[in-house]
Design a protein around this motif. Sequence first.
Motif, short mmCIF file in Angstrom:
data_model
loop_
_atom_site.label_atom_id
_atom_site.label_comp_id
_atom_site.label_asym_id
_atom_site.label_seq_id
_atom_site.Cartn_x
_atom_site.Cartn_y
_atom_site.Cartn_z
N ALA A 166 65.64 -32.91 -31.83
CA ALA A 166 64.72 -33.64 -32.71
C ALA A 166 65.28 -34.99 -33.10
CB ALA A 166 64.41 -32.82 -33.97
N GLU B 102 51.25 -35.72 -26.20
CA GLU B 102 51.62 -36.64 -25.12
C GLU B 102 52.90 -36.18 -24.42
OE1 GLU B 102 53.05 -41.25 -24.31
OE2 GLU B 102 52.03 -40.76 -26.19
N VAL B 103 53.89 -35.76 -25.19
CA VAL B 103 55.14 -35.31 -24.59
C VAL B 103 54.89 -34.10 -23.69
CG1 VAL B 103 57.40 -34.28 -25.06
CG2 VAL B 103 56.59 -36.18 -26.45
N ASP B 104 54.10 -33.15 -24.18
CA ASP B 104 53.81 -31.96 -23.39
C ASP B 104 53.06 -32.31 -22.11
OD1 ASP B 104 53.91 -29.08 -23.15
OD2 ASP B 104 51.76 -29.08 -23.48
N LEU C 242 58.57 -29.64 -31.70
CA LEU C 242 57.31 -29.02 -32.09
C LEU C 242 56.65 -28.27 -30.94
CD1 LEU C 242 55.86 -31.98 -34.20
CD2 LEU C 242 57.11 -29.98 -35.03
N LEU C 243 57.27 -28.32 -29.77
CA LEU C 243 56.73 -27.64 -28.60
C LEU C 243 57.50 -26.34 -28.35
CD1 LEU C 243 56.34 -30.79 -26.29
CD2 LEU C 243 54.59 -29.67 -27.69
N PRO D 191 61.69 -36.50 -31.54
CA PRO D 191 61.21 -35.61 -32.60
C PRO D 191 60.11 -34.64 -32.18
CG PRO D 191 61.55 -37.82 -33.45
CD PRO D 191 61.75 -37.91 -31.96
N SER D 192 59.15 -35.09 -31.36
CA SER D 192 58.03 -34.23 -31.00
C SER D 192 58.45 -33.04 -30.15
CB SER D 192 56.96 -35.03 -30.24
OG SER D 192 56.37 -35.99 -31.10
N LEU D 193 59.58 -33.14 -29.49
CA LEU D 193 60.03 -32.07 -28.60
C LEU D 193 60.25 -30.78 -29.37
CD1 LEU D 193 60.59 -31.86 -25.57
CD2 LEU D 193 62.99 -32.30 -26.05
N THR E 68 58.44 -42.34 -30.06
CA THR E 68 57.36 -42.18 -31.03
C THR E 68 56.19 -41.35 -30.51
OG1 THR E 68 56.47 -44.30 -30.24
CG2 THR E 68 57.89 -44.35 -32.20
N GLY F 10 53.66 -38.45 -29.60
CA GLY F 10 53.31 -37.22 -30.28
C GLY F 10 53.50 -36.00 -29.40
N PRO F 11 53.43 -34.80 -29.98
CA PRO F 11 53.65 -33.57 -29.21
C PRO F 11 52.72 -33.41 -28.02
CG PRO F 11 53.66 -33.12 -31.56
CD PRO F 11 53.20 -34.53 -31.40
#
Length: 218
Positions: free
Chosen positions: A18, A106-108, A26-27, A22-24, A101, A103-104
């Motif tokens: 994180a 987009e990262v996923d 949350l997955l 950071p969004s990683l 920056t 979000g979850p």
Amino acid sequence: MTQVLLLTPQVGGSENSADILPSLGLLTHQIRVAALEPESLLNSDASILLLDGRTDLVGVRNFCRTLTALGNQIPTLVVLTEGGLTALSPAWELSDFVLVTAGPAEVDARLRMVVRESGRELIAAGGVEIDEEAYVARLDGRALDLTYTEFELLKFLAQHPNKVFSREQLLSDVWGWDYFGGTRTVDVHVRRLRAKLGEADSLIGTVRNVGYRFVPRS
């Protein structure tokens, strides 16, 4: 759930993903953080590489060149700040990049797309992830120690969730038409596979007087 290896140039490696993206956190993907060095790839069964490019762009670029020289086949993304985009070029030979920056969602999406574009097909159902190319099956991110036939059986059933197969069908499709053993071997392999699934043994369901099916967890 995908196995992600996150490499960082921070001394000793950061212990918290994180802090890097950071969004990683949350997955649901399984994340392992290690130092940005070739040795970190030894015995790795990661499906995706993430490189921490927030602070040391030159070092990460050089590491990308090292990966190319080593014949790396794992989809690779670099984590960048917006300012770092100016240094990015095709010479890095990356699959993609992601901003710190992002979000979850987009990262996923980026993780899923690079795996698909690499041709590395992952079968995912009920907490089970099967990487055919690496010949690795994972349950909730944990690699399962399966024999060849157990792997093929789990893969076949997971590819057809909730569909019931008779023992004769499984013998034909998993063992092959030229297998001369009886249907008893299917029961033996199912029992062994369930034992290795542990508390998730209900993933392999029995339909009485018919056969077996893969039952994804809700």
